[in-house]
Design a protein around this motif. Structure first.
Motif, mmCIF file in Angstrom:
data_model
loop_
_atom_site.group_PDB
_atom_site.id
_atom_site.type_symbol
_atom_site.label_atom_id
_atom_site.label_comp_id
_atom_site.label_asym_id
_atom_site.label_seq_id
_atom_site.Cartn_x
_atom_site.Cartn_y
_atom_site.Cartn_z
ATOM 1 N N SER A 25 0.811 -1.220 0.000
ATOM 2 C CA SER A 25 0.000 0.000 0.000
ATOM 3 C C SER A 25 0.849 1.277 0.000
ATOM 4 C CB SER A 25 -0.954 0.004 1.195
ATOM 5 O OG SER A 25 -0.230 -0.045 2.398
ATOM 6 N N GLY A 26 2.013 1.249 0.621
ATOM 7 C CA GLY A 26 2.850 2.437 0.688
ATOM 8 C C GLY A 26 3.838 2.591 -0.456
ATOM 9 N N PHE A 27 3.818 1.674 -1.378
ATOM 10 C CA PHE A 27 4.759 1.710 -2.503
ATOM 11 C C PHE A 27 4.441 2.915 -3.383
ATOM 12 C CE2 PHE A 27 6.383 -0.204 -6.600
ATOM 13 C CZ PHE A 27 7.715 -0.164 -6.237
ATOM 14 N N SER A 28 5.440 3.733 -3.663
ATOM 15 C CA SER A 28 5.195 4.970 -4.396
ATOM 16 C C SER A 28 6.203 5.163 -5.522
ATOM 17 C CB SER A 28 5.279 6.165 -3.448
ATOM 18 O OG SER A 28 6.617 6.345 -3.012
ATOM 19 N N ILE A 29 5.860 6.090 -6.388
ATOM 20 C CA ILE A 29 6.767 6.428 -7.481
ATOM 21 C C ILE A 29 8.041 7.062 -6.917
ATOM 22 C CG2 ILE A 29 5.784 8.689 -7.982
ATOM 23 C CD1 ILE A 29 6.193 7.915 -11.000
ATOM 24 N N ALA A 30 7.912 7.783 -5.809
ATOM 25 C CA ALA A 30 9.088 8.382 -5.176
ATOM 26 C C ALA A 30 10.066 7.300 -4.723
ATOM 27 C CB ALA A 30 8.662 9.244 -3.994
ATOM 28 N N GLU A 31 9.540 6.201 -4.204
ATOM 29 C CA GLU A 31 10.392 5.085 -3.795
ATOM 30 C C GLU A 31 11.100 4.481 -5.008
ATOM 31 O OE1 GLU A 31 10.098 0.845 -1.413
ATOM 32 O OE2 GLU A 31 8.402 2.224 -1.327
#
Length: 81
Positions: free
Chosen positions: A31-37
Motif C-alpha cells: 500500500s505504501g509503494f510509491s513512485i518516489a520510492e
C-alpha cells in the motif's frame, strides 16, 4: 554452437522480466509503494552503475543494466497513467 552474445541477451531479458514482475507485484500488494520510492531506488542504481572500478563481472553488469531498464520502464509507465 551458441553465439557469445546469445547468453548475454537471454540473461538481460531474464533479469528484465523478473524485475518487471517483482515491481508489478510490489505496486499491487504494498500500500505504501510509491513512485518516489521507485525513483529513489533508480537513483541508487545509477550510482551503483557509475561506481564500478572494474570489479563488476559481465553477468553483474548485464543484471544491473536490465534492472535499471525495468525501473525506468515502470517509472515512465506510472507517470504516464
Amino acid at each position: 554452437m551458441e553465439e557469445p552474445a546469445d547468453w548475454r541477451d537471454r540473461k538481460y531479458q531474464e533479469v528484465l522480466e523478473e524485475e518487471l514482475r517483482g515491481l508489478e507485484r510490489r505496486r499491487e500488494w504494498e500500500s505504501g509503494f510509491s513512485i518516489a520510492e521507485l525513483e529513489g531506488t533508480l537513483t541508487y542504481l545509477y550510482h551503483m552503475e557509475g561506481a564500478d572500478w572494474g570489479g563488476r563481472g559481465e553477468v553483474q553488469e548485464i543484471s544491473l543494466r536490465a534492472t535499471i531498464a525495468a525501473y525506468e520502464q515502470v517509472v515512465a509507465a506510472w507517470k504516464k497513467n
